[in-house]
Design a protein around this motif. Structure first.
Motif, mmCIF file in Angstrom:
data_model
loop_
_atom_site.group_PDB
_atom_site.id
_atom_site.type_symbol
_atom_site.label_atom_id
_atom_site.label_comp_id
_atom_site.label_asym_id
_atom_site.label_seq_id
_atom_site.Cartn_x
_atom_site.Cartn_y
_atom_site.Cartn_z
ATOM 1 N N GLY A 225 -20.769 1.415 -3.017
ATOM 2 C CA GLY A 225 -19.698 1.396 -2.037
ATOM 3 C C GLY A 225 -18.920 2.694 -2.065
ATOM 4 N N VAL A 226 -18.387 3.094 -0.915
ATOM 5 C CA VAL A 226 -17.601 4.320 -0.834
ATOM 6 C C VAL A 226 -16.442 4.125 0.136
ATOM 7 C CG1 VAL A 226 -19.489 5.918 -1.388
ATOM 8 C CG2 VAL A 226 -19.143 5.189 0.981
ATOM 9 N N CYS A 227 -15.413 4.939 -0.024
ATOM 10 C CA CYS A 227 -14.279 4.926 0.893
ATOM 11 C C CYS A 227 -13.524 6.243 0.751
ATOM 12 C CB CYS A 227 -13.351 3.756 0.599
ATOM 13 S SG CYS A 227 -12.090 3.491 1.869
ATOM 14 N N ALA A 228 -13.009 6.748 1.864
ATOM 15 C CA ALA A 228 -12.331 8.050 1.850
ATOM 16 C C ALA A 228 -10.879 7.926 2.290
ATOM 17 C CB ALA A 228 -13.059 9.025 2.762
ATOM 18 N N LEU A 229 -10.091 8.843 1.780
ATOM 19 C CA LEU A 229 -8.699 9.003 2.175
ATOM 20 C C LEU A 229 -8.610 10.400 2.788
ATOM 21 C CD1 LEU A 229 -6.146 7.226 1.863
ATOM 22 C CD2 LEU A 229 -5.613 8.516 -0.197
ATOM 23 N N ILE A 230 -8.444 10.456 4.110
ATOM 24 C CA ILE A 230 -8.487 11.737 4.822
ATOM 25 C C ILE A 230 -7.075 12.134 5.237
ATOM 26 C CG2 ILE A 230 -9.394 12.950 6.836
ATOM 27 C CD1 ILE A 230 -11.751 10.997 6.819
ATOM 28 N N LYS A 231 -6.691 13.352 4.932
ATOM 29 C CA LYS A 231 -5.364 13.833 5.301
ATOM 30 C C LYS A 231 -5.326 14.115 6.801
ATOM 31 C CE LYS A 231 -1.717 17.034 3.908
ATOM 32 N NZ LYS A 231 -1.362 18.227 3.108
ATOM 33 N N ARG A 232 -4.337 13.523 7.477
ATOM 34 C CA ARG A 232 -4.181 13.718 8.916
ATOM 35 C C ARG A 232 -2.876 14.462 9.180
ATOM 36 N NH1 ARG A 232 -7.147 10.338 12.494
ATOM 37 N NH2 ARG A 232 -5.922 11.479 14.055
ATOM 38 N N ASP A 233 -2.956 15.778 9.231
ATOM 39 C CA ASP A 233 -1.757 16.581 9.483
ATOM 40 C C ASP A 233 -1.168 16.288 10.855
ATOM 41 O OD1 ASP A 233 -1.814 17.882 7.005
ATOM 42 O OD2 ASP A 233 -3.239 19.380 7.733
ATOM 43 N N ASP A 234 -2.040 15.940 11.840
ATOM 44 C CA ASP A 234 -1.562 15.657 13.192
ATOM 45 C C ASP A 234 -0.727 14.385 13.255
ATOM 46 O OD1 ASP A 234 -3.940 14.286 12.526
ATOM 47 O OD2 ASP A 234 -4.325 13.833 14.631
ATOM 48 N N LEU A 235 -0.950 13.479 12.309
ATOM 49 C CA LEU A 235 -0.203 12.217 12.272
ATOM 50 C C LEU A 235 0.794 12.168 11.119
ATOM 51 C CD1 LEU A 235 -3.123 9.680 12.935
ATOM 52 C CD2 LEU A 235 -1.515 10.634 14.588
ATOM 53 N N ASN A 236 0.792 13.213 10.302
ATOM 54 C CA ASN A 236 1.667 13.255 9.126
ATOM 55 C C ASN A 236 1.448 12.039 8.226
ATOM 56 O OD1 ASN A 236 3.632 14.424 7.471
ATOM 57 N ND2 ASN A 236 5.290 13.252 8.409
ATOM 58 N N CYS A 237 0.183 11.729 7.976
ATOM 59 C CA CYS A 237 -0.151 10.589 7.109
ATOM 60 C C CYS A 237 -1.582 10.770 6.620
ATOM 61 C CB CYS A 237 0.001 9.267 7.866
ATOM 62 S SG CYS A 237 -1.251 8.998 9.144
ATOM 63 N N PHE A 238 -2.103 9.763 5.944
ATOM 64 C CA PHE A 238 -3.499 9.761 5.513
ATOM 65 C C PHE A 238 -4.234 8.646 6.249
ATOM 66 C CE2 PHE A 238 -1.771 12.307 2.168
ATOM 67 C CZ PHE A 238 -2.821 13.092 1.706
ATOM 68 N N GLU A 239 -5.526 8.871 6.455
ATOM 69 C CA GLU A 239 -6.368 7.882 7.122
ATOM 70 C C GLU A 239 -7.345 7.277 6.119
ATOM 71 O OE1 GLU A 239 -9.745 7.511 10.678
ATOM 72 O OE2 GLU A 239 -8.675 9.406 10.361
ATOM 73 N N LEU A 240 -7.410 5.961 6.097
ATOM 74 C CA LEU A 240 -8.426 5.272 5.300
ATOM 75 C C LEU A 240 -9.679 5.201 6.165
ATOM 76 C CD1 LEU A 240 -7.974 2.206 3.033
ATOM 77 C CD2 LEU A 240 -9.846 2.240 4.670
ATOM 78 N N ALA A 241 -10.758 5.802 5.709
ATOM 79 C CA ALA A 241 -11.952 5.917 6.556
ATOM 80 C C ALA A 241 -13.219 5.912 5.712
ATOM 81 C CB ALA A 241 -11.882 7.205 7.383
ATOM 82 N N GLY A 251 -19.908 -9.230 -1.138
ATOM 83 C CA GLY A 251 -19.470 -10.480 -1.737
ATOM 84 C C GLY A 251 -18.965 -10.316 -3.158
ATOM 85 N N LYS A 252 -18.786 -9.081 -3.610
ATOM 86 C CA LYS A 252 -18.318 -8.831 -4.972
ATOM 87 C C LYS A 252 -16.934 -8.181 -4.982
ATOM 88 C CE LYS A 252 -23.055 -8.192 -6.666
ATOM 89 N NZ LYS A 252 -23.160 -9.548 -7.221
ATOM 90 N N ASN A 253 -16.214 -8.310 -3.861
ATOM 91 C CA ASN A 253 -14.839 -7.806 -3.775
ATOM 92 C C ASN A 253 -14.764 -6.280 -3.756
ATOM 93 O OD1 ASN A 253 -12.428 -9.213 -3.389
ATOM 94 N ND2 ASN A 253 -11.674 -8.753 -5.440
ATOM 95 N N ILE A 254 -15.887 -5.620 -3.473
ATOM 96 C CA ILE A 254 -15.947 -4.163 -3.574
ATOM 97 C C ILE A 254 -15.078 -3.494 -2.520
ATOM 98 C CG2 ILE A 254 -17.478 -2.165 -3.323
ATOM 99 C CD1 ILE A 254 -19.649 -3.865 -4.707
ATOM 100 N N GLY A 255 -15.114 -3.985 -1.285
ATOM 101 C CA GLY A 255 -14.290 -3.400 -0.238
ATOM 102 C C GLY A 255 -12.816 -3.454 -0.583
ATOM 103 N N TYR A 256 -12.400 -4.585 -1.136
ATOM 104 C CA TYR A 256 -10.989 -4.743 -1.519
ATOM 105 C C TYR A 256 -10.620 -3.765 -2.636
ATOM 106 C CZ TYR A 256 -6.670 -6.970 -3.069
ATOM 107 O OH TYR A 256 -5.365 -7.207 -3.436
ATOM 108 N N LEU A 257 -11.497 -3.626 -3.629
ATOM 109 C CA LEU A 257 -11.226 -2.715 -4.743
ATOM 110 C C LEU A 257 -11.152 -1.270 -4.268
ATOM 111 C CD1 LEU A 257 -13.573 -4.287 -7.451
ATOM 112 C CD2 LEU A 257 -11.087 -4.456 -7.331
ATOM 113 N N LEU A 258 -12.030 -0.889 -3.354
ATOM 114 C CA LEU A 258 -11.993 0.466 -2.803
ATOM 115 C C LEU A 258 -10.721 0.688 -2.001
ATOM 116 C CD1 LEU A 258 -15.706 0.800 -1.640
ATOM 117 C CD2 LEU A 258 -14.590 2.249 -3.348
#
Length: 319
Positions: A225-241, A251-258
């Motif tokens: 499993g993978v997940c990214a936190l992308i800096k969005r300067d245009d929105l002044n926040c971070f994007e979960l993507a 089914g092993k709760n991986i999405g929640y843990l990420l």
């Protein structure tokens, strides 16, 4: 019974059913003792009709918590036994009013002694027991209404299996897994777009060097499993993507843990909100985001054709 002593709570449903069957068998005999031609399963419907005078199938079903089909079947049996009458509602000919027949009313008039004696017998048992069964049933019904046994077992399964899952920060060796896991789920539901290729093909330049982060879930050393936190300067926040979990590890709760790892990193980076884009056909993903605290918002124009919902999570970071 030795069986229940050995198996324990795993057989709770069986034990409750055995107890229910025993009480129901006794109840059937009790009706005969008092010459009341009723069956135990008819009693809830009989009680409503004896109290209200007349009712409809829908109203009875709602009151006693049975399905419409179940009440209809019981009424058919009671009608065959001569206990109920049906007539069309003169105000709405689509509705059928049900009431007790003369025979049914006679039972209603004669059942008070049975009520009194059954109540006294149950009180006697309650006085002899350490625990109040009636109160315990009410408590169980309340908590199962909040979250079913099935939901609780699935939750425990995920918790147990997630113990073997390790969440790691991105390393160059995971570049291929980051691309392939995302490509796998995107291609299953949609199509790869240019923004996907930009981020997945160059995670270091597109995400990490710009102040973002990537997390990888491994199971027995294998990235699943993978997940990214992308800096969005245009929105002044971070994007979960770029969240993706291998089908063989779902089914092993991986999405929640990420997701939690990304939220904790965002809090560490002192951002006050997280933003994400998704599609409503991905119902499990939307439920996951809601569980993490995200709420639907109207955001800026999106570069993705597949996006039809945007969500954000407000963070209490002191900013």
């Amino acid at each position: 019974m030795k069986f229940f002593d050995q198996v324990g709570k795993m057989a709770m449903g069986t034990r409750i059913r055995f107890l229910g069957d025993k009480i129901t068998q006794d109840a059937a005999q009790i009706y005969k003792v008092y010459d009341n031609a009723l069956q135990p399963k008819w009693f809830p419907v009989f009680y409503v009709l004896s109290s209200d005078g007349e009712s409809t199938v829908t109203a009875i079903a709602e009151y006693i918590g049975h399905s419409h089909a179940s009440v209809s079947k019981i009424l058919a049996e009671m009608s065959k036994a001569g206990l109920v009458l049906e007539k069309t509602d003169p105000k709405d000919r689509r509705k059928t009013k049900i009431s007790l027949s003369k025979k049914g009313k006679e039972i209603a008039n004669n059942i008070s002694d049975q009520f009194q004696d059954v109540g006294a017998a149950i009180e006697e048992i309650s006085a002899q027991t350490t625990h109040n069964l009636w109160a315990a049933i009410e408590e169980w019904e309340y908590f199962l209404a909040q979250k079913s046994l099935l939901e609780r077992v699935i939750e425990k399964k995920k918790q147990r299996e997630s113990i073997s899952v390790k969440i790691e920060s991105y390393k160059p060796k995971y570049k291929e897994a980051f691309f392939k896991l995302n490509e796998e789920w995107i291609s299953k539901y949609f199509k790869m777009e240019q923004p996907d290729r930009d981020a997945l093909g160059n995670p270091k330049g597109y995400i990490l060097d710009k102040g973002g982060a990537i997390f990888v879930a491994t199971l027995n050393g294998e990235p699943v499993g993978v997940c990214a936190l992308i800096k969005r300067d245009d929105l002044n926040c971070f994007e979960l993507a770029k969240m993706a979990v291998s089908p063989k590890a779902q089914g092993k709760n991986i999405g929640y843990l990420l997701g939690k790892a990304c939220i904790e990193k965002a809090e560490e980076l002192k951002t006050d909100r997280l933003f994400l884009e998704s599609n409503t056909i991905l119902k499990p993903a939307i439920r996951l985001y809601e569980k993490l605290g995200f709420k639907k918002v109207v955001g800026p124009p999106t570069p993705y054709e597949r996006c039809n919902i945007q969500m954000e999570l407000r963070l209490n970071t002191g900013n």
